[in-house]
Design a protein around this motif. Structure first.
Motif, PDB file in Angstrom:
ATOM      1  N   ASN A  87       0.856  -1.176   0.000  1.00 26.38           N
ATOM      2  CA  ASN A  87       0.000   0.000   0.000  1.00 26.38           C
ATOM      3  C   ASN A  87       0.899   1.235   0.000  1.00 26.38           C
ATOM      4  O   ASN A  87       2.107   1.150   0.264  1.00 26.38           O
ATOM      5  N   TRP A  88       0.306   2.389  -0.225  1.00 23.52           N
ATOM      6  CA  TRP A  88       1.013   3.634   0.031  1.00 23.52           C
ATOM      7  C   TRP A  88       1.396   3.641   1.503  1.00 23.52           C
ATOM      8  O   TRP A  88       0.626   3.156   2.360  1.00 23.52           O
ATOM      9  N   HIS A  89       2.562   4.154   1.830  1.00 22.83           N
ATOM     10  CA  HIS A  89       2.975   4.247   3.226  1.00 22.83           C
ATOM     11  C   HIS A  89       4.129   5.238   3.349  1.00 22.83           C
ATOM     12  O   HIS A  89       4.680   5.681   2.346  1.00 22.83           O
ATOM     13  N   ALA A  90       4.457   5.574   4.586  1.00 19.75           N
ATOM     14  CA  ALA A  90       5.579   6.476   4.870  1.00 19.75           C
ATOM     15  C   ALA A  90       6.247   6.008   6.156  1.00 19.75           C
ATOM     16  O   ALA A  90       5.632   5.329   6.982  1.00 19.75           O
ATOM     17  N   HIS A  91       7.517   6.382   6.305  1.00 14.24           N
ATOM     18  CA  HIS A  91       8.290   6.015   7.489  1.00 14.24           C
ATOM     19  C   HIS A  91       8.795   7.285   8.164  1.00 14.24           C
ATOM     20  O   HIS A  91       9.362   8.160   7.496  1.00 14.24           O
ATOM     21  N   ALA A  92       8.600   7.362   9.462  1.00 12.44           N
ATOM     22  CA  ALA A  92       8.981   8.565  10.201  1.00 12.44           C
ATOM     23  C   ALA A  92      10.445   8.928   9.991  1.00 12.44           C
ATOM     24  O   ALA A  92      10.787  10.115   9.880  1.00 12.44           O
ATOM     25  N   LEU A  93      11.319   7.922   9.923  1.00 15.34           N
ATOM     26  CA  LEU A  93      12.751   8.183   9.786  1.00 15.34           C
ATOM     27  C   LEU A  93      13.317   7.682   8.456  1.00 15.34           C
ATOM     28  O   LEU A  93      14.531   7.579   8.300  1.00 15.34           O
ATOM     29  N   GLY A  94      12.445   7.390   7.482  1.00 15.58           N
ATOM     30  CA  GLY A  94      12.890   6.944   6.170  1.00 15.58           C
ATOM     31  C   GLY A  94      13.024   5.438   6.077  1.00 15.58           C
ATOM     32  O   GLY A  94      12.797   4.704   7.041  1.00 15.58           O
ATOM     33  N   GLN A  95      13.406   4.987   4.877  1.00 13.07           N
ATOM     34  CA  GLN A  95      13.532   3.557   4.621  1.00 13.07           C
ATOM     35  C   GLN A  95      14.608   3.330   3.563  1.00 13.07           C
ATOM     36  O   GLN A  95      14.775   4.138   2.650  1.00 13.07           O
ATOM     37  N   THR A 103       6.833  10.087  -9.482  1.00 15.71           N
ATOM     38  CA  THR A 103       8.142   9.522  -9.791  1.00 15.71           C
ATOM     39  C   THR A 103       8.092   8.012  -9.587  1.00 15.71           C
ATOM     40  O   THR A 103       7.594   7.533  -8.572  1.00 15.71           O
ATOM     41  N   VAL A 104       8.594   7.275 -10.573  1.00 16.88           N
ATOM     42  CA  VAL A 104       8.658   5.818 -10.480  1.00 16.88           C
ATOM     43  C   VAL A 104      10.037   5.391 -10.961  1.00 16.88           C
ATOM     44  O   VAL A 104      10.517   5.865 -11.987  1.00 16.88           O
ATOM     45  N   VAL A 105      10.688   4.540 -10.196  1.00 20.07           N
ATOM     46  CA  VAL A 105      11.964   3.977 -10.630  1.00 20.07           C
ATOM     47  C   VAL A 105      11.821   2.466 -10.758  1.00 20.07           C
ATOM     48  O   VAL A 105      11.105   1.826  -9.990  1.00 20.07           O
ATOM     49  N   ARG A 106      12.503   1.933 -11.762  1.00 13.10           N
ATOM     50  CA  ARG A 106      12.580   0.494 -11.975  1.00 13.10           C
ATOM     51  C   ARG A 106      13.863   0.046 -11.292  1.00 13.10           C
ATOM     52  O   ARG A 106      14.929   0.619 -11.519  1.00 13.10           O
ATOM     53  N   VAL A 107      13.780  -0.962 -10.432  1.00 15.59           N
ATOM     54  CA  VAL A 107      14.938  -1.424  -9.668  1.00 15.59           C
ATOM     55  C   VAL A 107      15.204  -2.898  -9.954  1.00 15.59           C
ATOM     56  O   VAL A 107      14.273  -3.677 -10.164  1.00 15.59           O
ATOM     57  N   SER A 108      16.472  -3.236  -9.971  1.00 17.06           N
ATOM     58  CA  SER A 108      16.895  -4.609 -10.240  1.00 17.06           C
ATOM     59  C   SER A 108      17.821  -5.089  -9.136  1.00 17.06           C
ATOM     60  O   SER A 108      18.337  -4.275  -8.347  1.00 17.06           O
ATOM     61  N   ALA A 109      18.085  -6.388  -9.130  1.00 17.68           N
ATOM     62  CA  ALA A 109      18.968  -6.994  -8.127  1.00 17.68           C
ATOM     63  C   ALA A 109      20.280  -6.223  -8.042  1.00 17.68           C
ATOM     64  O   ALA A 109      20.877  -5.874  -9.060  1.00 17.68           O
ATOM     65  N   GLY A 110      20.681  -5.928  -6.803  1.00 22.23           N
ATOM     66  CA  GLY A 110      21.918  -5.206  -6.543  1.00 22.23           C
ATOM     67  C   GLY A 110      21.727  -3.712  -6.374  1.00 22.23           C
ATOM     68  O   GLY A 110      22.639  -3.015  -5.927  1.00 22.23           O
ATOM     69  N   GLU A 111      20.561  -3.190  -6.712  1.00 25.88           N
ATOM     70  CA  GLU A 111      20.298  -1.746  -6.599  1.00 25.88           C
ATOM     71  C   GLU A 111      19.625  -1.414  -5.274  1.00 25.88           C
ATOM     72  O   GLU A 111      18.937  -2.247  -4.676  1.00 25.88           O
ATOM     73  N   THR A 112      19.820  -0.174  -4.841  1.00 28.56           N
ATOM     74  CA  THR A 112      19.279   0.312  -3.570  1.00 28.56           C
ATOM     75  C   THR A 112      18.510   1.604  -3.800  1.00 28.56           C
ATOM     76  O   THR A 112      18.933   2.451  -4.592  1.00 28.56           O
ATOM     77  N   VAL A 113      17.389   1.748  -3.110  1.00 29.59           N
ATOM     78  CA  VAL A 113      16.601   2.980  -3.123  1.00 29.59           C
ATOM     79  C   VAL A 113      16.478   3.453  -1.688  1.00 29.59           C
ATOM     80  O   VAL A 113      16.185   2.648  -0.791  1.00 29.59           O
ATOM     81  N   THR A 114      16.683   4.745  -1.465  1.00 31.79           N
ATOM     82  CA  THR A 114      16.441   5.319  -0.143  1.00 31.79           C
ATOM     83  C   THR A 114      15.227   6.234  -0.227  1.00 31.79           C
ATOM     84  O   THR A 114      15.106   7.038  -1.155  1.00 31.79           O
ATOM     85  N   CYS A 115      14.326   6.070   0.703  1.00 33.21           N
ATOM     86  CA  CYS A 115      13.121   6.894   0.787  1.00 33.21           C
ATOM     87  C   CYS A 115      13.281   7.797   2.008  1.00 33.21           C
ATOM     88  O   CYS A 115      13.476   7.294   3.118  1.00 33.21           O
ATOM     89  N   PRO A 116      13.228   9.114   1.812  1.00 32.38           N
ATOM     90  CA  PRO A 116      13.446  10.019   2.933  1.00 32.38           C
ATOM     91  C   PRO A 116      12.309   9.972   3.954  1.00 32.38           C
ATOM     92  O   PRO A 116      11.215   9.473   3.651  1.00 32.38           O
ATOM     93  N   PRO A 117      12.549  10.509   5.151  1.00 40.00           N
ATOM     94  CA  PRO A 117      11.513  10.534   6.171  1.00 40.00           C
ATOM     95  C   PRO A 117      10.217  11.169   5.655  1.00 40.00           C
ATOM     96  O   PRO A 117      10.250  12.176   4.935  1.00 40.00           O
ATOM     97  N   ALA A 118       9.110  10.542   6.001  1.00 37.38           N
ATOM     98  CA  ALA A 118       7.753  11.021   5.744  1.00 37.38           C
ATOM     99  C   ALA A 118       7.342  11.018   4.271  1.00 37.38           C
ATOM    100  O   ALA A 118       6.245  11.460   3.954  1.00 37.38           O
ATOM    101  N   GLU A 119       8.165  10.513   3.356  1.00 41.72           N
ATOM    102  CA  GLU A 119       7.778  10.467   1.944  1.00 41.72           C
ATOM    103  C   GLU A 119       6.806   9.317   1.709  1.00 41.72           C
ATOM    104  O   GLU A 119       7.123   8.155   1.977  1.00 41.72           O
TER     105      GLU A 119
END
Length: 137
Positions: free
Chosen positions: A49-57, A74-90
Motif C-alpha cells: 500500500n502507500w505508506h511512509a516512514h517517520a525516519l525513512g527507509q 516519480t517511479v523507478v525500476r529497480v533490479s537486483a543489486g540496486e538500492t533505493v532510499t526513501c526520505p523521512p515522511a515520503e
C-alpha cells in the motif's frame, strides 16, 4: 551475540499489500537498537500500500525486478543489486513488475512508537498500470 538460524516465512497482511507477498523478519526494533529489517518477496503484480516512514527507509533489491513510486508520480525500476532510499515522511509504495518477481531487504530505523511506519490506502490498479507505463515507455 545471538545466532538466529532461520525465521519463519509469513504471508504479508492483505490490509497492507496487494497480491501475494511473503516476508521473513530479520530484526525487529528492541531497545536500545531500533532497526527493523525484513526480506520481502513480491510475486508478479504484488505491491505494498502507500505508506511512509517517520525516519525513512532503505530498500536493497536482492532478486528480480521491481518498482518504487512516490506521490509526485516519480517511479523507478529497480533490479537486483540496486538500492533505493526513501526520505523521512515520503509517501511511497514498492513491489514487483507485472511479469517478474522481486525480493528486497527493507530496512527501517524505528521511532519511540515502533517501526515508525504509517500505512495508507492501496495502490490502485490504475496507479500501478501508470507506473508500469512510466518505466517501460
Amino acid at each position: 551475540m545471538e545466532h538466529i538460524t532461520s525465521t519463519p516465512t509469513l504471508k504479508a497482511p492483505a490490509e497492507r499489500f496487494t497480491g501475494d507477498v511473503y516476508l521473513n523478519m530479520i530484526s525487529t526494533p528492541a531497545e536500545p537498537a531500533r532497526l527493523a529489517a525484513a526480506l520481502v518477496r513480491f510475486t508478479p503484480g504484488a505491491r505494498t500500500n502507500w505508506h511512509a516512514h517517520a525516519l525513512g527507509q532503505v530498500l536493497h533489491v536482492t532478486d528480480g525486478v521491481g518498482l518504487v513510486g512516490t506521490r509526485d508520480g516519480t517511479v523507478v525500476r529497480v533490479s537486483a543489486g540496486e538500492t533505493v532510499t526513501c526520505p523521512p515522511a515520503e509517501e511511497h509504495w514498492h513491489g514487483a513488475t507485472d511479469t517478474t518477481l522481486m525480493a528486497h531487504l527493507a530496512l527501517v530505523v524505528g521511532d519511540a512508537t515502533g517501526d515508525g511506519t504509517t500505512w495508507l490506502e492501496p495502490v490502485t490498479d490504475d496507479q500501478y498500470a501508470a507506473a508500469l507505463a512510466t518505466v517501460s515507455g
